[in-house]
Design a protein around this motif. Structure first.
Motif: not given
Lengths: 144, 329
Positions: A43-45, A57, A77-78, A80-81, A83-84, A141
């Protein structure tokens, strides 16, 4: 970037297509498992196209037999994140190193603001180009 | 996207089949190859009547469900989580393995894999260790059967800070949410499993099939012994059969009796004595038949006969028997 509808980040496989459904994702996972490739989720933003090293992840998933297990991890993972950017990678170990064979995005932020093009005047009428994601103005973040 | 789904729907109008549409159960049975594996189960597993009946019933249910699906009589897919209770050595693991294969043939699970785990594989050692560990195991077992051996160890009521409860919670959640992806089989000794279910009512209600494995009779044990020996290219003489029958009858009354596993251990020791005997009269020429045959004296030399007690010199393996009783199967 104007030709890329909605300023979507395009990286890896299928990124010019509409988002994959869970069923389609499972089918792709199955293809990787049938080839005995190991899967991992990253994952990344930071949506810059040259940002190739994303955060992992959890551990890479070796000795999986069924796509449902990987899909469970993707959903985790979705959660947890939400909007990533999340992608699934498949690596092939037959050459003695884990070389990536597949990589596709399975989750995107709801709104992708796109990229800012910076033109740089250089010596001798040279023109330099840089793209900067609008979202990267904010620290990691807090981007989406 | 929405366009394409619409056209698909118009292309495939729902056909409602008349009530008297004939159903070819027999053809379905043949195509699934499930009979083959049920027959194999009958031949290779001695005794275990209630277990076999239950497996046949389950197979029938799944087959009928498949037919119903074809007739578009949809129903929620049945929960197949099971609990196997029984004394050590009654064949719980063996049956679990077969179960995985049967469910795979009936297309209830996608892979025919059986993942066998115990408490160690599920429960972590410190805070935050348990959830990833349990999830990892579940991920690996997806699409197959997860067999939790000695499941009652997961719950330790005497220790409030035990992480087993966390593991149970995650298991319950997946048993409910991933019903189509995973079949969970819990195994353990009857009395301990009863306590386990009593303190985890959620677990009990999520498991539809409670199968009890009965102890073997001495005749059944003899049949098992012969099957085991045949696999290893040994055979018993008529006298040896009688001796073994006597042995099992005696052994059953003693401590740490582990059914088929005790028989296997006894046979291993008989093979030892047979080898010794062949060496002792080395002057005689030994034939192929001699190498294959176990005589009554090989079995009668056991201390079970001589003193009515287990050997303590390690040969009869009182320690081993103790271990067996704890580990079960």
């Amino acid at each position: 970037m104007m030709t890329n509808y909605g300023n979507r980040m395009t990286q890896g496989q299928f990124s010019f297509l509409p988002d994959l459904t869970d069923e389609e994702i499972s089918a792709q996972i199955k293809y990787a498992l049938d080839n005995s490739w190991a899967l991992n989720i990253e994952y990344t933003d930071d949506p810059h196209p040259r940002n190739t090293y994303w955060e992992m992840y959890g551990m890479p998933m070796f000795d999986m037999k069924d796509p449902a297990g990987v899909l469970m991890e993707i959903n985790e993972c979705r959660k947890t994140f939400p909007n990533h950017y999340i992608r699934v990678m498949a690596s092939d170990a037959t050459r003695g190193v884990e070389s990536p064979k597949m990589s596709y995005i399975v989750n995107r932020p709801e709104k992708e603001p796109g990229y800012h093009l910076i033109r740089e005047e250089r010596d001798g009428r040279c023109q330099g180009y840089t793209i900067v994601p609008y979202s990267n103005d904010k620290p990691e973040g807090e981007r989406y | 996207m929405s366009e394409s789904t619409e056209t698909e729907e118009t292309q495939e109008p729902e056909i409602i089949l008349p009530d008297d549409t004939p159903v070819d159960l027999q053809a379905e049975l043949v195509s699934s190859n499930v009979m083959e594996i049920l027959d194999q189960l009958d031949q290779e597993l001695i005794g275990l009547k209630p277990v076999k009946t239950r497996i046949r019933e389950t197979a029938a249910l799944l087959l009928v469900d498949r037919m119903r699906n074809k007739m578009q009589l949809s129903a929620a897919s049945p929960t197949l989580h099971m609990s196997f209770t029984g004394n050590p050595g009654t064949g719980k693991t063996t049956v679990a393995l077969r179960m995985a294969e049967i469910l795979h043939r009936l297309e209830y699970v996608r892979t025919g894999q059986l993942v066998t785990v115990t408490r160690d594989d599920l429960v972590g050692q410190y805070i935050g260790h348990t959830a990833p560990k349990t999830k990892d195991v579940i991920k690996k077992a997806m699409g197959g059967v997860l067999f939790i051996d000695e499941a009652y160890y997961l719950y330790k009521p005497e220790n409030e800070r035990d992480y087993g409860a966390e593991s149970i919670e995650i298991l319950l959640q997946t048993m409910e949410n991933n019903r189509d992806d995973l079949v969970v089989v819990l195994a353990g000794y009857k009395d301990k499993m009863d306590i386990f279910f009593h303190s985890n009512p959620g677990m009990r209600s999520r498991i539809a099939h409670h199968i009890d494995f009965p102890d073997y009779s001495s005749d059944e044990l003899l049949a098992i012994a012969q099957l085991m020996l045949a696999e290893q290219n040994y055979r018993l003489t008529e006298d040896a059969k009688k001796a073994l029958l006597e042995y099992t009858t005696l052994r059953m009354t003693m401590d740490h009796f582990a059914n088929a596993r005790s028989v296997r251990n006894a046979l291993d020791r008989a093979r030892l004595r047979q080898a010794n005997r062949l060496f002792a009269d080395a002057n005689k020429s030994v034939t192929k038949v001699d190498l294959m045959t176990i005589h009554a004296e090989d079995i009668l030399a056991s201390r079970v006969f001589q003193e009515g007690a287990l050997d303590m010199d390690g040969d009869e393996g009182a320690d081993n028997a103790d271990l067996d009783a704890n580990q079960g199967d």
